[in-house]
Scaffold this motif. Structure first.
Motif, PDB file in Angstrom:
ATOM      1  N   GLN A 122       0.830  -1.203   0.000  1.00  0.00           N
ATOM      2  CA  GLN A 122       0.000   0.000   0.000  1.00  0.00           C
ATOM      3  C   GLN A 122       0.867   1.256   0.000  1.00  0.00           C
ATOM      4  O   GLN A 122       0.535   2.250  -0.673  1.00  0.00           O
ATOM      5  CB  GLN A 122      -0.920   0.007   1.215  1.00  0.00           C
ATOM      6  CG  GLN A 122      -2.041  -0.996   1.121  1.00  0.00           C
ATOM      7  CD  GLN A 122      -2.861  -1.057   2.404  1.00  0.00           C
ATOM      8  OE1 GLN A 122      -2.543  -0.417   3.398  1.00  0.00           O
ATOM      9  NE2 GLN A 122      -3.922  -1.866   2.375  1.00  0.00           N
ATOM     10  N   ARG A 126       0.927   4.227  -2.892  1.00  0.00           N
ATOM     11  CA  ARG A 126       0.721   5.662  -2.591  1.00  0.00           C
ATOM     12  C   ARG A 126       1.864   6.505  -3.144  1.00  0.00           C
ATOM     13  O   ARG A 126       1.643   7.633  -3.572  1.00  0.00           O
ATOM     14  CB  ARG A 126       0.630   5.867  -1.074  1.00  0.00           C
ATOM     15  CG  ARG A 126      -0.685   5.416  -0.486  1.00  0.00           C
ATOM     16  CD  ARG A 126      -0.749   5.724   0.972  1.00  0.00           C
ATOM     17  NE  ARG A 126      -1.906   5.075   1.572  1.00  0.00           N
ATOM     18  CZ  ARG A 126      -2.077   4.939   2.854  1.00  0.00           C
ATOM     19  NH1 ARG A 126      -1.182   5.413   3.712  1.00  0.00           N
ATOM     20  NH2 ARG A 126      -3.148   4.342   3.329  1.00  0.00           N
ATOM     21  N   GLN A 129       1.399   7.228  -6.859  1.00  0.00           N
ATOM     22  CA  GLN A 129       0.324   8.158  -7.230  1.00  0.00           C
ATOM     23  C   GLN A 129       0.673   9.565  -6.974  1.00  0.00           C
ATOM     24  O   GLN A 129       1.359  10.248  -6.680  1.00  0.00           O
ATOM     25  CB  GLN A 129      -0.948   7.830  -6.435  1.00  0.00           C
ATOM     26  CG  GLN A 129      -1.517   6.507  -6.814  1.00  0.00           C
ATOM     27  CD  GLN A 129      -2.722   6.140  -5.979  1.00  0.00           C
ATOM     28  OE1 GLN A 129      -3.064   6.820  -5.019  1.00  0.00           O
ATOM     29  NE2 GLN A 129      -3.369   5.072  -6.328  1.00  0.00           N
TER      30      GLN A 129
END
Length: 129
Positions: A122, A126, A129
């Motif tokens: 995760q 992140r 992005q």
């Protein structure tokens, strides 16, 4: 399909726990009673917990625990009757209970590794992005 994976976790834990228990206890018969050896072989019981937790789909701790608890009486009977008993029944029972503990600890270790890997994944997503 989930029921199949549930039983797969229990059966794999049962078989691996029995295999490790009987191999460990057949090796310790050769040690003399005067020598007090540490039981580092108990760490091998982490492996059945890891594998059974991986193979079970949901109940990652319950499946290894049930498999180990089902295998426990069978292993003690085979050890106490089939082979030459090297220790008293209480010592064998204490060893077996600690083996169940290490098996469940292996299942918890699998969950910890899975949680860490999901968290790292995760974090990587992140950052992209």
């Amino acid at each position: 399909m989930a029921n199949y994976r549930y039983w797969l976790g229990i059966v794999s834990s049962f078989l691996l726990f029995s295999l490790v228990f009987l191999s460990q206890k057949s090796v310790t018969v050769n040690h003399s009673a005067v020598e007090h050896q540490s039981e580092i072989g108990l760490l091998l019981f982490v492996i059945p917990g890891l594998i059974a937790s991986y193979l079970s789909i949901k109940k990652h701790i319950l499946c290894p625990l049930l498999g180990a608890l089902i295998a426990l009486p069978l292993c003690l009977i085979i050890r106490y009757i089939g082979l030459l008993p090297g220790y008293s029944l209480w010592q064998e029972l204490a060893y077996a209970v600690s083996a169940v503990f290490w098996c469940v600890l292996g299942a918890m270790l699998y969950l910890f590794i899975r949680m860490i890997s999901q968290t790292l994944e995760q974090l990587r997503q992140r950052k992209r992005q």
